[in-house]
Write a protein that holds these residues in place. Structure first.
Motif, short mmCIF file in Angstrom:
data_model
loop_
_atom_site.label_atom_id
_atom_site.label_comp_id
_atom_site.label_asym_id
_atom_site.label_seq_id
_atom_site.Cartn_x
_atom_site.Cartn_y
_atom_site.Cartn_z
N UNK A 45 0.84 -1.20 0.00
CA UNK A 45 0.00 0.00 0.00
C UNK A 45 0.88 1.24 0.00
N UNK A 46 1.94 1.22 0.78
CA UNK A 46 2.86 2.35 0.85
C UNK A 46 3.52 2.59 -0.51
N UNK A 47 3.80 1.51 -1.24
CA UNK A 47 4.44 1.62 -2.56
C UNK A 47 3.44 1.98 -3.67
N UNK A 48 2.17 2.01 -3.36
CA UNK A 48 1.15 2.31 -4.36
C UNK A 48 0.52 3.66 -4.02
N UNK A 49 1.00 4.72 -4.65
CA UNK A 49 0.53 6.08 -4.29
C UNK A 49 -0.98 6.26 -4.40
N UNK A 50 -1.63 5.63 -5.36
CA UNK A 50 -3.08 5.82 -5.51
C UNK A 50 -3.83 5.28 -4.30
N UNK A 52 -2.62 5.30 -1.13
CA UNK A 52 -2.41 6.28 -0.05
C UNK A 52 -3.24 7.54 -0.27
N UNK A 53 -3.56 7.86 -1.53
CA UNK A 53 -4.34 9.07 -1.83
C UNK A 53 -5.83 8.87 -1.57
N UNK A 54 -6.28 7.61 -1.53
CA UNK A 54 -7.71 7.35 -1.30
C UNK A 54 -8.03 7.46 0.18
N UNK A 55 -9.29 7.51 0.45
CA UNK A 55 -9.77 7.51 1.83
C UNK A 55 -9.47 6.13 2.43
N UNK A 56 -8.85 6.04 3.61
CA UNK A 56 -8.50 4.75 4.20
C UNK A 56 -9.69 3.79 4.32
N UNK A 57 -10.88 4.31 4.49
CA UNK A 57 -12.05 3.44 4.64
C UNK A 57 -12.41 2.74 3.33
N UNK A 58 -12.01 3.30 2.19
CA UNK A 58 -12.40 2.73 0.90
C UNK A 58 -11.36 1.75 0.33
N UNK A 59 -10.31 1.50 1.05
CA UNK A 59 -9.24 0.65 0.50
C UNK A 59 -9.26 -0.77 1.07
N UNK A 60 -10.23 -1.09 1.90
CA UNK A 60 -10.24 -2.40 2.55
C UNK A 60 -10.26 -3.55 1.53
N UNK A 61 -11.11 -3.47 0.51
CA UNK A 61 -11.19 -4.59 -0.44
C UNK A 61 -9.85 -4.78 -1.17
N UNK A 62 -9.16 -3.67 -1.49
CA UNK A 62 -7.85 -3.78 -2.14
C UNK A 62 -6.88 -4.50 -1.21
#
Length: 168
Positions: A45-50, A52-62
């Motif tokens: 996640x740290x290596x994927x800038x997109x 980190x730019x999203x809202x933390x709540x919306x990245x769970x499925x990723x």
């Protein structure tokens, strides 16, 4: 990493590390391995800038997808398939004397095929450790005759062994 990026990564960890860890433990049953998978997922996640730019709540499925793929990759890896955990270490390997026994039988059979004169000098020299001079005195023959019998006896022995399939 910028201060904003560090805050976003910390927010990802706070929001997802616990559920992600429980998910991986459920998949694998390995608590220590789950720690590694969560750490690798956060690193990706740290290596994927997109991300980190999203809202933390919306990245769970990723993050769950990344963790699931990491578990699958580990299961498919050669390391996972070939290493078997055992309670006790295996016994120390011992050498098998079978090859030496077969070689001894082959040599004995080949020696029997030699003439008695050739056989006696070979046995006394190679198996008895006697010198040419000692064999000559024992048999009452000249040293040159002992050398000649050794030479021709060894050649006949080599041929007899080759007939039995020995190639070295």
């Amino acid at each position: 990493m910028s201060a904003d990026g560090a805050r976003r990564l910390e927010a990802l960890f706070d929001a997802h590390a616990g559920p992600l860890w429980r998910y991986v433990v459920h998949l694998t049953g390995d608590r220590g391995g789950a720690d590694d998978v969560v750490q690798e997922t956060l690193l990706r996640a740290w290596r994927t800038p997109r991300i980190l730019e999203q809202d933390p709540a919306s990245t769970r499925s990723w993050m769950f997808t990344v963790a699931r793929h990491l578990v699958i990759d580990d299961v498919r890896s050669a390391h996972h398939r070939r290493e078997i955990a055992v309670a006790d270490t295996p016994e120390v390997a011992t050498t098998d004397a079978t090859d030496a026994l077969f070689e001894a039988i082959l040599v004995e059979e080949a020696l029997v095929a030699l003439s008695p004169e050739h056989r006696v000098v070979i046995v006394r020299a190679y198996f008895g450790g006697a010198t040419i001079a000692e064999i000559a005195v024992e048999l009452g023959i000249p040293e040159g005759t002992v050398k000649s019998r050794l030479h021709y006896g060894l050649r006949a022995l080599r041929l007899a062994l080759q007939e039995k399939g020995v190639t070295r």
